[in-house]
Scaffold this motif. Structure first.
Motif, mmCIF file in Angstrom:
data_model
loop_
_atom_site.group_PDB
_atom_site.id
_atom_site.type_symbol
_atom_site.label_atom_id
_atom_site.label_comp_id
_atom_site.label_asym_id
_atom_site.label_seq_id
_atom_site.Cartn_x
_atom_site.Cartn_y
_atom_site.Cartn_z
ATOM 1 N N MET A 1 -10.623 26.977 -10.591
ATOM 2 C CA MET A 1 -10.212 26.862 -9.111
ATOM 3 C C MET A 1 -8.716 27.673 -9.068
ATOM 4 O O MET A 1 -7.914 27.495 -9.980
ATOM 5 N N THR A 2 -8.577 28.270 -7.856
ATOM 6 C CA THR A 2 -7.316 29.061 -7.602
ATOM 7 C C THR A 2 -6.455 28.255 -6.753
ATOM 8 O O THR A 2 -6.645 27.580 -5.940
ATOM 9 N N ALA A 3 -5.137 28.419 -7.311
ATOM 10 C CA ALA A 3 -4.063 27.387 -6.609
ATOM 11 C C ALA A 3 -3.845 27.935 -5.228
ATOM 12 O O ALA A 3 -3.493 28.906 -4.876
ATOM 13 N N PRO A 4 -3.737 27.064 -4.290
ATOM 14 C CA PRO A 4 -3.675 27.442 -2.808
ATOM 15 C C PRO A 4 -2.259 27.213 -2.436
ATOM 16 O O PRO A 4 -1.467 26.728 -2.948
ATOM 17 N N ASP A 5 -1.720 27.930 -1.296
ATOM 18 C CA ASP A 5 -0.305 27.747 -0.703
ATOM 19 C C ASP A 5 -0.837 26.290 0.048
ATOM 20 O O ASP A 5 -1.993 26.228 0.686
ATOM 21 N N LEU A 6 0.213 25.474 0.309
ATOM 22 C CA LEU A 6 -0.098 24.405 1.132
ATOM 23 C C LEU A 6 0.744 24.109 2.195
ATOM 24 O O LEU A 6 1.938 24.828 2.317
ATOM 25 N N HIS A 7 0.564 23.495 3.393
ATOM 26 C CA HIS A 7 1.368 23.532 4.442
ATOM 27 C C HIS A 7 1.275 22.105 5.130
ATOM 28 O O HIS A 7 0.246 21.609 5.434
ATOM 29 N N LEU A 8 2.427 21.513 5.006
ATOM 30 C CA LEU A 8 2.713 20.199 5.303
ATOM 31 C C LEU A 8 3.524 20.207 6.646
ATOM 32 O O LEU A 8 4.582 20.644 6.877
ATOM 33 N N MET A 9 2.784 19.729 7.888
ATOM 34 C CA MET A 9 3.254 19.946 8.996
ATOM 35 C C MET A 9 3.229 18.552 9.919
ATOM 36 O O MET A 9 2.286 17.902 9.931
ATOM 37 N N GLY A 10 4.384 18.237 10.639
ATOM 38 C CA GLY A 10 4.400 17.136 11.666
ATOM 39 C C GLY A 10 5.313 16.031 11.416
ATOM 40 O O GLY A 10 6.023 16.134 10.633
ATOM 41 N N ASP A 11 5.064 14.937 12.198
ATOM 42 C CA ASP A 11 5.922 13.814 12.004
ATOM 43 C C ASP A 11 5.186 12.989 11.024
ATOM 44 O O ASP A 11 4.111 12.556 11.046
ATOM 45 N N LEU A 12 6.086 12.557 9.993
ATOM 46 C CA LEU A 12 5.523 11.657 9.118
ATOM 47 C C LEU A 12 5.706 10.137 9.737
ATOM 48 O O LEU A 12 6.981 9.739 9.725
ATOM 49 N N ARG A 13 4.647 9.248 9.681
ATOM 50 C CA ARG A 13 4.784 7.986 10.506
ATOM 51 C C ARG A 13 4.293 6.965 9.857
ATOM 52 O O ARG A 13 3.213 7.216 8.895
ATOM 53 N N MET A 14 4.590 5.703 9.902
ATOM 54 C CA MET A 14 3.892 4.652 9.341
ATOM 55 C C MET A 14 4.025 3.604 10.406
ATOM 56 O O MET A 14 4.613 2.924 10.881
ATOM 57 N N GLY A 15 2.629 3.642 11.141
ATOM 58 C CA GLY A 15 2.389 2.653 12.295
ATOM 59 C C GLY A 15 3.448 3.331 13.372
ATOM 60 O O GLY A 15 3.202 4.628 13.571
#
Length: 243
Positions: A1-15
């Protein structure tokens, strides 16, 4: 499996609680992205979200790979707790993933990894008979054994003495060559040594951190590494004070 670029986007919320707003983190394929920040800002929650594990937090914009494929089955996570099976010996713990998938474990590779993490001759010992540092190295061996293209390491070297930590960092960098790695740490020197790119997470959001231009893992004695450590420490202390 080829390693991908990742994109983490938005607000991180807990409830209803906002942990870290406005994330826009790019984790380059085949590189180490390091996340630092005060406790409670959601770093371990992000680790679980990338690994598609149950988590009370959520990211409003989501996590995507540049190849458009699901991350399911492509991520392995080394959590802060070793999560070793107490009734299984070291070799059985290292080969757990393959056995859960119904595959035949590569016993030779597992024994070699045990040797390389300093547990040669410990294959038949159960976790309760190992020290905290040995247990963490056993958990590292299990993580490396998985051979996934995306690897999330949440404080993977925290229980180790300084010399062993550096040795395990070098081993992880070697074995995980070509993988997309997300390393969560509270150690500025570890970040300065291992990161291709680093981010400081705090309640105000995420800010990029300056790193030496030399490739990782960097020499501990390199003046540029030590200067970066000092700079990261100052930034981390300021974030702690503001949290």
């Amino acid at each position: 499996m080829t390693a991908p670029d990742l994109h983490l986007m938005g607000d991180l919320r807990m409830g209803d609680r906002l942990l870290c707003p406005g994330l826009d983190l790019h984790c380059a394929a085949g590189a180490w992205t390091v996340l630092l920040g005060p406790s409670g800002v959601g770093k371990s929650s992000l680790a679980r979200l990338v690994a598609s594990l149950p988590c009370p937090a959520y990211l409003t914009g989501g996590i995507t790979a540049d190849d458009g494929a699901s991350l399911a089955g492509r991520v392995t996570l080394m959590a802060q707790t070793d999560q070793l099976l107490p009734w299984a010996d070291a070799l059985e713990n290292v080969t757990l993933g393959a056995r859960l998938r119904g595959a035949r474990p590569d016993r030779g590779r597992a024994l070699d990894l045990l040797r390389r993490v300093g547990l040669d001759g410990h294959a038949n010992r159960r976790p309760a008979t190992l020290s905290g540092g040995q247990r963490q190295r056993l958990a590292l061996a299990r993580t490396l054994m998985e051979d996934r293209p995306v690897v999330v390491l949440d404080e993977p070297f925290s229980a180790l003495d300084a010399a062993t930590r550096a040795t395990m960092q070098d081993l992880a960098a070697e074995v995980l060559t070509g993988c997309t790695v997300i390393l969560i740490t509270h150690d500025p020197l570890e970040a300065a040594r291992m990161a291709t790119r680093a981010w400081l997470l705090d309640p105000a959001g995420a800010a990029p951190l300056d790193l030496p231009v030399t490739p990782a893992p960097r020499r501990l004695s390199d003046p540029a590494t030590l200067a970066a450590q000092a700079s990261l420490y100052r930034r981390l202390m300021a974030a702690d004070d503001a949290a």
